[in-house]
Write a protein that holds these residues in place. Structure first.
Motif, PDB file in Angstrom:
ATOM      1  N   ALA A 139      16.287   8.438   1.236  1.00 15.96           N
ATOM      2  CA  ALA A 139      14.854   8.170   1.077  1.00 15.96           C
ATOM      3  C   ALA A 139      14.206   9.357   0.383  1.00 15.96           C
ATOM      4  O   ALA A 139      13.584  10.220   1.011  1.00 15.96           O
ATOM      5  N   VAL A 140      14.337   9.390  -0.937  1.00 18.99           N
ATOM      6  CA  VAL A 140      13.880  10.543  -1.701  1.00 18.99           C
ATOM      7  C   VAL A 140      12.403  10.456  -2.067  1.00 18.99           C
ATOM      8  O   VAL A 140      11.831  11.410  -2.594  1.00 18.99           O
ATOM      9  N   MET A 141      11.801   9.316  -1.801  1.00 18.23           N
ATOM     10  CA  MET A 141      10.380   9.164  -2.086  1.00 18.23           C
ATOM     11  C   MET A 141       9.785   8.106  -1.172  1.00 18.23           C
ATOM     12  O   MET A 141      10.511   7.297  -0.582  1.00 18.23           O
ATOM     13  N   GLN A 142       8.461   8.141  -1.051  1.00 17.34           N
ATOM     14  CA  GLN A 142       7.770   7.145  -0.231  1.00 17.34           C
ATOM     15  C   GLN A 142       7.856   5.774  -0.898  1.00 17.34           C
ATOM     16  O   GLN A 142       7.836   5.655  -2.118  1.00 17.34           O
ATOM     17  N   ARG A 143       7.963   4.753  -0.071  1.00 17.16           N
ATOM     18  CA  ARG A 143       8.041   3.395  -0.614  1.00 17.16           C
ATOM     19  C   ARG A 143       7.239   2.434   0.239  1.00 17.16           C
ATOM     20  O   ARG A 143       7.323   2.474   1.467  1.00 17.16           O
ATOM     21  N   LEU A 144       6.451   1.580  -0.413  1.00 16.37           N
ATOM     22  CA  LEU A 144       5.702   0.548   0.292  1.00 16.37           C
ATOM     23  C   LEU A 144       6.620  -0.619   0.632  1.00 16.37           C
ATOM     24  O   LEU A 144       7.513  -0.966  -0.134  1.00 16.37           O
ATOM     25  N   GLY A 145       6.395  -1.232   1.780  1.00 16.59           N
ATOM     26  CA  GLY A 145       7.147  -2.415   2.167  1.00 16.59           C
ATOM     27  C   GLY A 145       6.472  -3.681   1.668  1.00 16.59           C
ATOM     28  O   GLY A 145       5.389  -3.654   1.080  1.00 16.59           O
ATOM     29  N   ARG A 146       7.107  -4.820   1.937  1.00 14.09           N
ATOM     30  CA  ARG A 146       6.577  -6.093   1.446  1.00 14.09           C
ATOM     31  C   ARG A 146       5.257  -6.462   2.126  1.00 14.09           C
ATOM     32  O   ARG A 146       4.413  -7.120   1.512  1.00 14.09           O
ATOM     33  N   PHE A 147       5.073  -6.058   3.380  1.00 17.39           N
ATOM     34  CA  PHE A 147       3.812  -6.376   4.038  1.00 17.39           C
ATOM     35  C   PHE A 147       2.644  -5.673   3.354  1.00 17.39           C
ATOM     36  O   PHE A 147       1.582  -6.275   3.147  1.00 17.39           O
ATOM     37  N   GLU A 148       2.821  -4.409   3.008  1.00 16.01           N
ATOM     38  CA  GLU A 148       1.749  -3.711   2.303  1.00 16.01           C
ATOM     39  C   GLU A 148       1.542  -4.287   0.907  1.00 16.01           C
ATOM     40  O   GLU A 148       0.398  -4.388   0.438  1.00 16.01           O
ATOM     41  N   ALA A 149       2.629  -4.653   0.245  1.00  9.63           N
ATOM     42  CA  ALA A 149       2.512  -5.226  -1.096  1.00  9.63           C
ATOM     43  C   ALA A 149       1.773  -6.553  -1.077  1.00  9.63           C
ATOM     44  O   ALA A 149       1.103  -6.917  -2.052  1.00  9.63           O
ATOM     45  N   ALA A 150       1.877  -7.280   0.030  1.00  5.97           N
ATOM     46  CA  ALA A 150       1.249  -8.591   0.133  1.00  5.97           C
ATOM     47  C   ALA A 150      -0.135  -8.538   0.768  1.00  5.97           C
ATOM     48  O   ALA A 150      -0.726  -9.590   1.036  1.00  5.97           O
ATOM     49  N   ASP A 151      -0.659  -7.354   1.029  1.00  2.00           N
ATOM     50  CA  ASP A 151      -1.948  -7.216   1.706  1.00  2.00           C
ATOM     51  C   ASP A 151      -3.034  -8.053   1.015  1.00  2.00           C
ATOM     52  O   ASP A 151      -3.252  -7.938  -0.191  1.00  2.00           O
TER      53      ASP A 151
END
Length: 367
Positions: A139-151
């Protein structure tokens, strides 16, 4: 010019709506190879259906079973309720999920998809909820999940039955509270997401086997939509054939206008264990092989190829209900009705009939 024994291309009322097109009866005279069915009539019917119902892009058919599903979508789409789409593989669950989003108040917001069966167990939680940098190895960087992407929009969770039991509690929480934490974070994030889930498994059976949480099942099963398999939508097959022929012929720069009536009859009689996806693949292969304007169809597998397979519980229940309805001459209630024969309430039987796509018109068309 069509011969006298060509399969009719017009419905009972003399128009181009071929709703009577179903599995031919044993008395049907097999047409000569020189008899043809013009595909353009079904494309015209498809365009007519599309003009009459906006918001259902890609959904082809006018059968009673499909129409009942679309009526359900019209009812539930404007709400924010969770929807569980149940159906065999290849029945078009993603198209139904897209239609729910398109006809909702969230249609101008994201429609995000995730196939839960396609993501390795170790990555699925991160795909759903995201992670912070350094949350785990790699995990070399922060990543948004699908729930946040679908907000603000809709999240489609396909193959929901494959979510591991250890993740189900976290999924239940976000469905109920609309909040979660990314992997590696203690900060609680809130989202406004509508979830549409789909499965080809018997979730109630998985609950009984303790492979799926009961509370999550009931939270997902707020509004179930049962998609009928293609073998229960026989009158839609000619329209689907024309739709796929048109699509693939255009992409391959071919002009295919007809199909022999015996070939169309074979397509209608075939049980389609792989449903619409299998039909699509068969037509694509046929278009590749076709050199003239008449579709060249490869031989289909024999029915016996699939006869030895285990009968699903859903199919067994459907056949049992159908037999009771036939024995009672399609009378549902009353002392001599199908509900009494089956030992269930009239309302319960009506609900099961809708779920299994059973109607008198469908049964008469399939004889």
């Amino acid at each position: 010019m069509l011969s006298d024994n060509v399969i009719p291309m017009r419905g009972r009322e003399g128009n181009s709506r071929c709703r009577s097109w179903a599995a031919p009866s044993p008395q049907t005279v097999t047409p000569d190879l020189d008899s043809y069915v013009e595909l353009d009539q079904y494309l015209t019917l498809q365009r007519s259906e599309r003009e009459g119902r906006s918001g259902f892009k890609g959904i082809v058919g006018s059968s009673t079973a499909l129409s009942e599903v679309l009526d359900q979508i019209h009812t539930v789409a404007p709400t924010d309720s969770t929807v569980l789409i149940e159906g065999e593989t290849g029945t078009g669950k993603e198209l139904i999920a897209q239609a729910i989003h398109t006809n909702s108040r969230r249609s101008n917001r994201p429609f995000v998809k995730l196939n839960c069966a396609a993501i390795p167990l170790g990555l699925l939680e991160s795909e759903l909820f995201g992670h912070e940098k350094g949350a785990f190895t790699g995990a070399v960087m922060q990543r948004l999940g699908r729930f946040e992407a679908a907000d603000g929009g809709t999240l489609f969770l396909d193959e929901i039955g494959d979510i591991p039991i250890e993740l189900q509690a976290k999924l239940l929480r976000v469905l109920q509270e609309q909040e979660f934490e990314r992997l590696g974070s203690t900060y609680t994030r809130r989202v406004n997401v509508r979830v549409v889930a789909a499965t080809n498994q018997d979730l109630a059976g998985l609950v009984a086997q303790k492979l799926f949480r009961m509370d999550l099942y009931y939270r997902l099963n707020v509004f179930p939509v049962a998609l009928p398999p293609l073998r229960h939508r026989l009158e839609d097959i000619p329209m689907l054939v024309a739709h796929f022929v048109h699509r693939y012929a255009a992409s391959m720069n071919k002009k295919i206008e007809k199909i022999t009536s015996d070939a169309m009859e074979a397509l209608v009689r075939y049980p389609w264990p792989g449903n619409i996806r299998e039909l699509q693949n068969v037509i694509e292969r046929a278009v590749i092989l076709t050199t003239g304007d008449v579709l060249r169809l490869s031989p289909l597998p024999s029915h016996e190829t699939f006869a030895a397979g285990a009968v699903t519980l859903a199919d067994a229940e459907r056949d049992h209900i159908l037999n009771a309805l036939r024995e009672s001459n399609w009378v549902v209630g009353g002392a001599a009705g199908a509900a009494a024969r089956l030992g269930v309430k009239r309302t319960t039987l009506i609900s099961k009939m809708r779920k299994r796509g059973l109607s008198r018109a469908m049964a008469q068309g399939a004889v």
